[in-house]
Design a protein around this motif. Structure first.
Motif, PDB file in Angstrom:
ATOM      1  N   SER A 132      15.085  -3.301  -6.681  1.00 31.53           N
ATOM      2  CA  SER A 132      15.891  -4.137  -5.797  1.00 31.53           C
ATOM      3  C   SER A 132      15.813  -3.611  -4.366  1.00 31.53           C
ATOM      4  CB  SER A 132      17.333  -4.149  -6.300  1.00 31.53           C
ATOM      5  OG  SER A 132      18.169  -4.698  -5.348  1.00 31.53           O
ATOM      6  N   THR A 133      16.467  -2.489  -4.099  1.00 31.47           N
ATOM      7  CA  THR A 133      16.339  -1.890  -2.770  1.00 31.47           C
ATOM      8  C   THR A 133      15.622  -0.553  -2.912  1.00 31.47           C
ATOM      9  OG1 THR A 133      18.440  -0.740  -2.892  1.00 31.47           O
ATOM     10  CG2 THR A 133      18.466  -2.980  -1.978  1.00 31.47           C
ATOM     11  N   ILE A 134      14.935  -0.193  -1.834  1.00 34.16           N
ATOM     12  CA  ILE A 134      14.084   0.999  -1.878  1.00 34.16           C
ATOM     13  C   ILE A 134      14.309   1.828  -0.629  1.00 34.16           C
ATOM     14  CG2 ILE A 134      11.659   1.729  -1.726  1.00 34.16           C
ATOM     15  CD1 ILE A 134      11.316  -1.085  -3.382  1.00 34.16           C
ATOM     16  N   THR A 135      14.408   3.132  -0.816  1.00 39.46           N
ATOM     17  CA  THR A 135      14.529   4.035   0.331  1.00 39.46           C
ATOM     18  C   THR A 135      13.242   4.831   0.470  1.00 39.46           C
ATOM     19  OG1 THR A 135      16.898   4.205  -0.029  1.00 39.46           O
ATOM     20  CG2 THR A 135      15.895   5.916   1.344  1.00 39.46           C
ATOM     21  N   PHE A 136      12.709   4.834   1.690  1.00 34.15           N
ATOM     22  CA  PHE A 136      11.481   5.580   1.973  1.00 34.15           C
ATOM     23  C   PHE A 136      11.772   6.795   2.839  1.00 34.15           C
ATOM     24  CE2 PHE A 136       9.437   1.465   1.160  1.00 34.15           C
ATOM     25  CZ  PHE A 136       8.369   1.876   0.369  1.00 34.15           C
ATOM     26  N   GLN A 137      11.097   7.880   2.518  1.00 36.20           N
ATOM     27  CA  GLN A 137      11.109   9.050   3.395  1.00 36.20           C
ATOM     28  C   GLN A 137       9.998   8.864   4.429  1.00 36.20           C
ATOM     29  OE1 GLN A 137      13.165  12.022   3.346  1.00 36.20           O
ATOM     30  NE2 GLN A 137      12.232  11.917   5.385  1.00 36.20           N
ATOM     31  N   CYS A 138      10.353   8.879   5.690  1.00 39.60           N
ATOM     32  CA  CYS A 138       9.338   8.725   6.742  1.00 39.60           C
ATOM     33  C   CYS A 138       9.072  10.068   7.401  1.00 39.60           C
ATOM     34  CB  CYS A 138       9.826   7.724   7.786  1.00 39.60           C
ATOM     35  SG  CYS A 138      10.208   6.115   7.079  1.00 39.60           S
ATOM     36  N   GLU A 139       8.029  10.102   8.225  1.00 41.22           N
ATOM     37  CA  GLU A 139       7.676  11.311   8.969  1.00 41.22           C
ATOM     38  C   GLU A 139       7.537  10.934  10.436  1.00 41.22           C
ATOM     39  OE1 GLU A 139       4.283  13.245   7.221  1.00 41.22           O
ATOM     40  OE2 GLU A 139       5.256  13.340   5.258  1.00 41.22           O
ATOM     41  N   PRO A 140       7.525  11.929  11.325  1.00 36.79           N
ATOM     42  CA  PRO A 140       7.330  11.572  12.742  1.00 36.79           C
ATOM     43  C   PRO A 140       5.976  10.903  12.927  1.00 36.79           C
ATOM     44  CG  PRO A 140       8.040  13.857  12.506  1.00 36.79           C
ATOM     45  CD  PRO A 140       7.747  13.365  11.124  1.00 36.79           C
ATOM     46  N   ALA A 141       5.930   9.867  13.766  1.00 40.71           N
ATOM     47  CA  ALA A 141       4.666   9.152  13.996  1.00 40.71           C
ATOM     48  C   ALA A 141       3.679  10.074  14.709  1.00 40.71           C
ATOM     49  CB  ALA A 141       4.934   7.923  14.850  1.00 40.71           C
ATOM     50  N   TYR A 142       2.402   9.842  14.504  1.00 34.90           N
ATOM     51  CA  TYR A 142       1.379  10.634  15.194  1.00 34.90           C
ATOM     52  C   TYR A 142       0.232   9.718  15.604  1.00 34.90           C
ATOM     53  CZ  TYR A 142      -0.485  10.495  10.428  1.00 34.90           C
ATOM     54  OH  TYR A 142      -0.918  10.070   9.203  1.00 34.90           O
TER      55      TYR A 142
END
Ligand code: FAD
Length: 442
Positions: A169-179
């Motif tokens: 249903s809902t999803i949480t993503f771990q992101c990283e600093p953009a490069y």
């Protein structure tokens, strides 16, 4: 919630068609719960871009693409929570706007998050997209919600599960600093790029090889992280490169009738579109993900442990270069690299992995495309694993030999979905599910 009755569901490339009795377009979690609880059999689809018959095929189906909001950001943890029908491009634009990224992206941005996760969608030089999921709310077969968090024992089974354990249903993503990546592209002979894979994986932050069958060449794309302000000598190659896909389609038009045409077409295409060097910079999303495609296609993809790849590659090359066999392969075969993980149905379960794509530019004649059969035979022989969203014919027995956790996955599936609510005929055969009394499918 919108409802449509008695229609035909058609996949993106029109190779799959199923009549349905009811199609629900949901926009809220409680609607999703209600529809799942109240139907005996149900499948659900995102952008319908899978070649495998995994998204519909039941009387009741759910259109997930209308369930597509961004729910929240956690700026301290760099996480984002979204509804699973959100299109990948929208997720990526949202996280780029706050300076974040997901560091391994597929070469397509029109797929939904739910569809991408369910089939183990991946990019290169990183992990499956599903590995960046830290939590999801899973709607189980009885309509109840189970929150599956990082430390939950179910997580490794759920990450890649083809929607057979429940609906995300809902999803949480771990992101990283953009490069920013400095991308360099150039052609290389097979004898040059093949032995350099491991050293290049150590040296570069991004590595992808577009192999050009019947030409003895590959087109090598490397990327290195740089300061975004660093000046580079940009070279995007000649303007006509943008016509590659349409030219390919034109040259391959009769290749299903005369497969050997492919070998000649590939030589022309390699010279015209893969012989120039290129250099540019951008974020992973800007610089490496295809944003538009002129036409549809049919795809297969097989994966193999990194250490075994050279042997499998050489065997495949020898096989397809035999004029006695009809496996002439359209350009390019996409060679990418996925680092090991613990997801039960991941291609990279416990092993660093090479993935090799196989494309038929003519989707309508894919049944006659011998290459799909040859690549499957060779990869399976060496313990290779198929991409769940693409075309393959292996079923339960073969899959149990290449996925160490296949049996455990099936056990959990039976426990969570004892009435086979989430199985269509294709999936029933895939997992060799026992047909239950009152069950008409399969
Ligand atoms: C041109 C093209 C390029 C591609 N490039 C790549 C690539 O670079 N890397 C790669 O790995 N793959 C790639 N793929 C494959 C693609 O990522 C998968 O087929 C993906 O599943 C398609 O997403 P979709 O939204 O169309 O899902 P659909 O095809 O609609 O559904 C796929 C599966 O996901 C299930 N599903 C959908 N939503 C949910 C949900 N919320 N919860 C649980 N299950 C759900 C469906 O029931 C179905 O089983 C490519 C495909 C195409 C056509």
């Amino acid at each position: 919630m919108k409802q449509k009755n008695n229609g035909t569901w058609v996949s993106w490339n029109e190779n799959l068609k199923h009549n349905y009795k009811t199609m629900y377009s949901i926009t809220k979690e409680d609607e999703l719960q209600e529809v799942i609880a109240n139907n005996e059999k149900i499948r659900f689809f995102g952008s319908k871009q899978s070649s495998a018959d995994i998204a519909a095929g039941t009387d009741a189906i759910i259109n997930m693409s209308t369930y597509n909001k961004i729910i929240s950001y956690d700026y301290n943890l760099k996480t984002i929570t979204v509804e699973s029908g959100l299109i990948l491009s929208e997720l990526l634009e949202a996280i780029e706007s706050v300076g974040w990224c997901i560091p391994c992206l597929p070469d397509i941005n029109t797929i939904t998050i739910g569809g991408a996760l369910a089939t183990g969608t991946h990019g290169t030089s990183g992990k499956l997209l599903a590995e960046y999921m830290t939590e999801c709310r899973l709607i189980l077969a009885d309509g109840t919600i189970r929150t599956v968090a990082k430390e939950d024992e179910l997580m490794d089974a759920v990450k890649v599960s083809l929607g057979m354990l429940g609906v995300m249903s809902t999803i949480t993503f771990q992101c990283e600093p953009a490069y920013t990546l400095h991308i360099k592209e150039r052609p290389e002979n097979d004898s040059e790029w093949l032995p350099k894979i491991k050293s290049r994986l150590k040296k570069h932050d991004f590595l992808r090889i577009l192999w050009l069958p019947h030409t003895n060449k590959g087109y090598v794309i490397t990327g290195d992280k740089i300061d975004p302000e660093k000046e580079i000598t940009e070279n995007k190659g000649p303007n006509y490169l943008k016509h590659r896909r349409n030219t390919s389609k034109f040259l391959y038009k009769y290749s299903h009738k005369f497969p050997w045409i492919t070998a000649i077409a590939n030589k022309i295409l390699a010279k015209a579109f893969f012989s120039s060097k290129k250099e540019h910079k951008g974020t992973l999303y800007q610089a490496t993900v295809t944003k538009s495609r002129g036409s549809t296609l049919e795809l297969a993809e097989w994966t193999i442990a990194l250490d075994k790849f050279p042997e499998v590659f050489n065997e495949l090359k020898t096989e397809i270069n035999k004029w006695s066999n009809k496996s002439f392969i359209h350009i390019p075969m996409d060679v990418r690299f996925v680092y090991q993980d613990n997801s039960w149905l991941s291609y990279a379960y416990k092993q660093d992995t090479v993935t090799m794509g196989c494309v038929s530019r003519n989707a309508a004649t894919a049944d006659t495309y011998e290459a799909f059969k040859s690549i499957e035979k060779i990869f399976l022989k060496h313990g290779g694993r198929p991409h769940w969203g693409k075309r393959f014919s292996a079923k339960d027995i073969q899959l149990s030999k290449v996925y160490p956790k296949w049996g455990a996955f099936k056990e959990i599936r039976e426990k969570l979905d004892p009435t086979n609510k989430f199985l269509n005929p294709y999936l029933t055969k895939l997992v060799a599910a026992k047909t239950l009394v009152n069950e008409t499918a399969a």
